[in-house]
Design a protein around this motif. Structure first.
Motif, short mmCIF file in Angstrom:
data_model
loop_
_atom_site.label_atom_id
_atom_site.label_comp_id
_atom_site.label_asym_id
_atom_site.label_seq_id
_atom_site.Cartn_x
_atom_site.Cartn_y
_atom_site.Cartn_z
N THR A 25 0.84 -1.20 0.00
CA THR A 25 0.00 0.00 0.00
C THR A 25 0.88 1.25 0.00
N VAL A 85 0.15 5.37 0.90
CA VAL A 85 -0.84 6.25 1.52
C VAL A 85 -0.45 7.70 1.27
N THR A 87 -5.46 5.78 -0.21
CA THR A 87 -4.65 4.56 -0.10
C THR A 87 -4.70 3.81 -1.42
#
Length: 343
Positions: free
Chosen positions: A157, A159, A172
């Motif tokens: 991920t 962010v 995200t």
């Protein structure tokens, strides 16, 4: 059984390996010979499977009784250095050796200095000569050249936070992460002696592998040496385990662009491209303090010392009390600087 020793051509005295010069030296007349000029003993022609424990000293004729693993020792009667060549034959023949670079006297002085530097050791730890024995020991190791194929599938991920108008957003992004990695490791050491403490041997690393020499029996003269108890196949799991942390660290380094990484699968296939039997130099110290026995080890090339010395409870209390008081004083200073009261 076959016993080999080295006599001085000048005076007939015993010749042993000299760590300072790297030559075979006579303790009587001082003659020094280059080891490379010696033809190595015909070890391959002697049965390596012999488990005979009795040998006859060439110097005094006394019977030398040793454990089956010993390949070099000294005669208990005349103190002559002997090499038991049948025990380093065939499959037990080492291919390389790193000779000792630190003499016994140097090792003892360095060990005493190391003990005195212990902040938490008892004050009397080195006030008396408590060293019960110093042994120069060639420890059998396997050096592995390892090859690893690593395949990783993971979820990553990224962010991102930002403000737009009156609103604060957190975005995200999700990614499927795939890595196909090839890694090679050279000369990964694993000690092959049943007697030696694996933790101590691991902590003695690294050895200077640029000092590896083709094995010749004169390097063993004057020292104790052992043959291995475990072959390279038996120790392969330990070699694989030693590189696991490096593999994980490298895989993680290739995923540094993500905020979070969660593995879905991780397949590691580590194989040995090469396994070489070598002898590495270790000084072993047996130490007696307060009715307890301690064992320490020193790298015979670098001088690095490892072991667990006794701890003084009084010194430990004073050490942590000092840290606690220093922390209190620092916190009070910060509190006063901010205009408040600490207590």
């Amino acid at each position: 059984m076959a016993v080999l020793d080295y006599k001085c051509p000048n005076c007939g005295g015993e010749m042993t390996f000299d760590s300072a010069s790297g030559m075979l030296a006579c303790g009587s007349c001082g003659r020094k010979d280059n080891i490379e000029q010696y033809a190595d003993a015909p070890r391959s022609s002697v049965s390596a499977q012999s488990q005979m424990k009795e040998y006859q000293c060439n110097s005094c004729g006394a019977v030398i009784v040793t454990e089956p693993e010993t390949t070099a020792t000294t005669c208990s009667f005349c103190n002559s250095s002997v090499v038991l060549i049948d025990r380093i034959a065939g499959q037990f023949a080492p291919s390389k050796v790193i000779p000792f670079a630190i003499s016994k006297d140097q090792a003892q002085k360095a060990f005493q200095k190391w003990c005195k530097n212990g902040r938490l050791t008892p004050g009397g730890f080195m006030q008396a000569n408590r060293i019960k024995g110093i042994t120069g020991l060639y420890v059998p190791f396997w050096l592995y050249d390892l090859h690893s194929d690593v395949e990783v599938r993971a979820h990553g991920t990224r962010v991102r936070s930002y403000t737009s108008g009156d609103y604060f957003y957190t975005e995200t992004q999700h990614f499927d992460v795939y890595r196909d990695i090839t890694l090679d490791y050279v000369k990964v050491p694993v000690d092959a002696s049943e007697k030696m403490n694996d933790e101590l041997m691991d902590k003695l690393e690294p050895f200077p592998y640029d000092q590896l020499k083709d094995f010749k029996t004169p390097y063993l003269a004057g020292y104790i040496a052992e043959k291995y108890n475990y072959d390279n196949n038996q120790l392969m799991p330990r070699a694989q385990h030693k590189v696991d942390g490096f593999i994980e660290s490298y895989v993680r380094s290739t995923m540094s662009g993500y905020h979070t990484v969660t593995y879905k699968s991780k397949d590691v296939d580590t194989t040995a491209r090469k396994a070489e039997h070598v002898l590495l130099p270790v000084w072993v110290f047996h130490y007696d303090y307060n009715r307890k026995k301690y064992t320490f080890a020193m790298n015979g090339q670098t001088g690095k010392v490892v072991g667990h010395p006794p701890i003084s409870k009084g010194k430990m209390f004073m050490w942590f009390s000092g840290i606690f008081l220093a922390s209190l004083i620092a916190m009070k200073g910060i509190s006063l600087a901010m205009g408040g009261g600490f207590w």
